[in-house]
Design a protein around this motif. Structure first.
Motif, PDB file in Angstrom:
ATOM      1  N   GLY A 152       0.823  -1.197   0.207  1.00  0.00           N
ATOM      2  CA  GLY A 152       0.140   0.111   0.081  1.00  0.00           C
ATOM      3  C   GLY A 152       0.947   1.267   0.029  1.00  0.00           C
ATOM      4  N   LEU A 153       1.976   1.282   0.780  1.00  0.00           N
ATOM      5  CA  LEU A 153       2.814   2.437   0.998  1.00  0.00           C
ATOM      6  C   LEU A 153       3.613   2.825  -0.422  1.00  0.00           C
ATOM      7  N   LEU A 154       3.966   1.462  -0.944  1.00  0.00           N
ATOM      8  CA  LEU A 154       4.710   1.769  -2.395  1.00  0.00           C
ATOM      9  C   LEU A 154       3.785   2.197  -3.502  1.00  0.00           C
ATOM     10  N   GLY A 155       2.563   1.700  -3.412  1.00  0.00           N
ATOM     11  CA  GLY A 155       1.339   1.881  -4.400  1.00  0.00           C
ATOM     12  C   GLY A 155       1.065   3.455  -4.324  1.00  0.00           C
ATOM     13  N   PHE A 156       1.150   3.775  -3.161  1.00  0.00           N
ATOM     14  CA  PHE A 156       0.628   5.442  -2.627  1.00  0.00           C
ATOM     15  C   PHE A 156       1.992   6.158  -3.302  1.00  0.00           C
TER      16      PHE A 156
END
Length: 138
Positions: free
Chosen positions: A58-62
């Protein structure tokens, strides 16, 4: 302060989250923190978190969607940064008393006096938590 001056100010985001926090929850937490500081997304120049989150989907996607390259700091480096809201719970799980505040300060290359948002927390609809801190670059 003129609007032009305000818009020229650049900031760094410090990001923390529970394992498995979706991108949407992180994005909402960031939007809320930026709004609370009166900042636009274009003013974000840097982002950082803890090395434990270097594979957090989720963090990398954001970060990818936001166009942000993230720096990841080891817990022993984050633990050396004085912060206004250290947490023993965070230390227990990560090895440092602060992720978002310390990461924001390291990414901005500054100290607590330039922390605009200390620790904005959001529990998403899925029950996962995201934490955002914002530091003003010198």
């Amino acid at each position: 302060m003129s609007d032009e001056y305000q818009a020229s100010r650049k900031v760094a985001l410090g990001l923390g989250c529970d394992r498995g926090t979706p991108e949407a929850t992180i994005a909402q937490a960031v939007q809320e923190a930026l709004a609370a500081a009166g900042l636009a997304p274009e003013q974000v120049a840097a982002g950082a978190s803890i090395t434990l989150k270097a594979d957090e989907v989720g963090l990398l996607g954001f970060a990818e969607r936001f166009g942000l390259t993230l720096a990841f700091y080891p817990p022993e480096v984050l633990a050396t940064v004085p912060v206004p809201n250290p947490s023993e719970t965070v230390r227990k799980y990560t090895g440092t008393p602060s992720v978002s505040e310390a990461a924001a300060l390291l990414a901005a290359g500054t100290d607590m006096s330039r922390l605009l948002i200390e620790k904005h927390k959001l529990r998403g609809p899925d029950g996962r938590n995201a934490t955002v801190s914002i530091a003003l670059l010198p």
